[in-house]
Design an enzyme around this catalytic site. Sequence first.
Site, PDB file in Angstrom:
ATOM      1  N   ILE A 203      27.450  35.335  53.598  1.00  4.95           N
ATOM      2  CA  ILE A 203      28.755  35.708  53.065  1.00  4.95           C
ATOM      3  C   ILE A 203      28.995  36.878  52.460  1.00  4.95           C
ATOM      4  CG2 ILE A 203      29.045  33.073  53.157  1.00  4.95           C
ATOM      5  CD1 ILE A 203      28.305  33.305  49.937  1.00  4.95           C
ATOM      6  N   GLY A 204      27.910  37.715  52.297  1.00  4.16           N
ATOM      7  CA  GLY A 204      28.030  39.096  51.638  1.00  4.16           C
ATOM      8  C   GLY A 204      26.814  39.963  51.725  1.00  4.16           C
ATOM      9  N   SER A 207      23.430  46.278  48.000  1.00  3.81           N
ATOM     10  CA  SER A 207      22.535  47.495  48.001  1.00  3.81           C
ATOM     11  C   SER A 207      21.237  46.731  47.844  1.00  3.81           C
ATOM     12  CB  SER A 207      22.728  48.393  46.886  1.00  3.81           C
ATOM     13  OG  SER A 207      22.903  47.961  45.557  1.00  3.81           O
ATOM     14  N   GLY A 209      20.332  43.424  48.475  1.00  5.57           N
ATOM     15  CA  GLY A 209      20.055  42.449  49.576  1.00  5.57           C
ATOM     16  C   GLY A 209      21.280  41.836  50.223  1.00  5.57           C
ATOM     17  N   LYS A 226      21.379  34.593  46.407  1.00  4.25           N
ATOM     18  CA  LYS A 226      21.203  36.341  46.719  1.00  4.25           C
ATOM     19  C   LYS A 226      19.686  36.578  47.045  1.00  4.25           C
ATOM     20  CE  LYS A 226      21.942  40.561  44.111  1.00  4.25           C
ATOM     21  NZ  LYS A 226      22.599  41.085  42.813  1.00  4.25           N
ATOM     22  N   ASP A 324      30.016  47.986  35.222  1.00  6.92           N
ATOM     23  CA  ASP A 324      30.398  48.139  36.550  1.00  6.92           C
ATOM     24  C   ASP A 324      31.412  47.270  36.907  1.00  6.92           C
ATOM     25  OD1 ASP A 324      29.980  49.209  38.971  1.00  6.92           O
ATOM     26  OD2 ASP A 324      28.514  48.096  39.886  1.00  6.92           O
TER      27      ASP A 324
END
EC number: 2.7.11.1
Length: 649
Positions: A203-204, A207, A209, A226, A324
Amino acid sequence: MEGPSSSSVPTASDAPSKYLLPSDSDDGIATSSAANVGARNHVTNTEKMEKEKKPSPMVLNVDPDYDYDEEDGGSCEEDQRGPPAPISREIVDGAIARRSRDRQISPGVKMSIGNYDDMEDDDEEAETPEEQKQRFLASMKRIRNQPQEAFDPPEDTEAMREFINRQVNDAMMFNRDNHIDYSPVNKPKEAKIIEGYLWGGIIGTGSYGKVKEVIDIYTITRRAAKIMKYEKLRKIPNGWDNIRSEMSILRRLNHRNIVKLIEVFNLPEKGKVYMIFEYCIGSVQNLIDMEPAHRLSIGESHAIFLELCHGLNYLHSKRVSHKDIKPGNLLLSIDMTVKICDFGVAEQICLFQSDGRCTKVNGTPKFQPPECVYGNHEYFDGYKVDMWSAGVTLYNMVSGKYPFEQQVLLRLYESIGTNPVEMPTNVELSKDLQDIIKRLLDKDFNTRPNISDVMQHPWFQTGFPEDQGLGRIMERMRTGDRPFTMYPSLQAMYDGAGSEVILDEDGNELVLPPPDLVKRGLKFFLELKILENLPGTLSLSSFPGFQTLEKRPGDGPPPSSDSGVVAAPDSASGDPLRRPSSRSMPTSAPPRPPSGAVEVVEAVAAPEAVVEDPVVEEAPAQQQEAPDRRRRGKRSLFSCIFRSRTDSS
């Protein structure tokens, strides 16, 4: 029997008494003068040959137990080169004694020719059985510990298999019975279960993983995993340190606008680290990319910015600087709640600091403040960095652009540090919205507002229908299809399992929930045909029939209208069209509508472009009360149950 031979030949006078010749009989030794003369001549010739050649000493091994038998094919005739060397009694007795000693030490018959001294050295250096065993074990250990190069097996591709089959078939043309027809075997998909989680699709990516959708098989709860590889973390500068920092920070956070870390586990045999988060259907960046105009409405931007500020307020109260903030790091839950994620470069401010002073620069270049990219400060305030990034995010949501854009990175840094902020011209912004953007994008971080100042700003306190979960956000929640990648895995687990026992990777039996409920649900969704082709993330197919903000030629600031209707000439027909929006059409802060506003809307808007609302006549009264929350009366039980996410009363 072993013993050294004589290195010198005796004289003629000693020969009769010391040597036994093969021709001598048992009765005695011949003493004729002719024999003596012949022996003397033979000795003289032998001495001459030995002086010329000077051979090395020889060892003649004689076995006393050897029984000579002419019938065995043996022969005692003299050698063609001359008579055999004479043997004395002392030599024979010494050889017999040595042979007896050798039999006691190591039984067996051994015959060799060489130097006697070398033979004794070999006997002394001979290994015992225990030493041989130790040497063998040491060699095996050395071979086992020798590093071996790991070669990846060649990929068995479809083209390779077809090439092999073609070559084999060409070689077997003479016999058609041996012809090979390759047909790929469709193996049924097996359910992949790791650490109690059923794994779905991707699903995504990022940088560090990739992110996959998973389901907790014990609670039937959707999660996001993740996955990070050891090799990639080693290649990224400070990769391991960033992951450890993210884990330690997320474990101490608990807020509705912060993504929740469920579990962390490590599999060294796979070389991977897994972080399990709560599941989110997409990000704010997905919403922006789905719009043809690449921007959101003012009301949607206000609702997202509202929850972003609540999350930043909680982070700063915990002395955490995210560093960020951007639309890609603002996730959306299934009820469109904004959740801040990706704390890989976040920093925990020391408890004894009076401010948010930081020295480590991280983040995305387009969202970094001047004090980080321009290099004119020794330190910067981590809290003010988040406020600058929030201002750039708000600017990007309402306009689809960035306040500072350059193709070259160094020119981008120079633009951020020197160029003034210009308001977007493709949309019309209110004075309060322009003011909060300018204050957030103040180049001096000492005068830049903090989160408390922003939450007291007039534009922040303005009410929008989207803040109550209405408008386009409610339309997405009501009509949209949720991304779902777990259907193949669930079908393999429940429909393809049969009576077999499902085991995890360690071989342990899994205790699954009752499959009847899941099977009935899968059968229902399979009949509707809505689970097979759903993407992993939000896309245009997620909201069929949803009216987006279409990008018009010369997308400039739309004219203001009291009714919220934007009349724009269509490029094809020239007919006035209502701006595509939700049923309540929130495009700006709703003003107090005059009487008869509904009739004006119905008269101006084209019938085919208007989204009819069956309760549109009650809209003026509701809009009249929406901006002022303090005038609400006593709320009922149902109002408390369905109260908005931003209303704390």
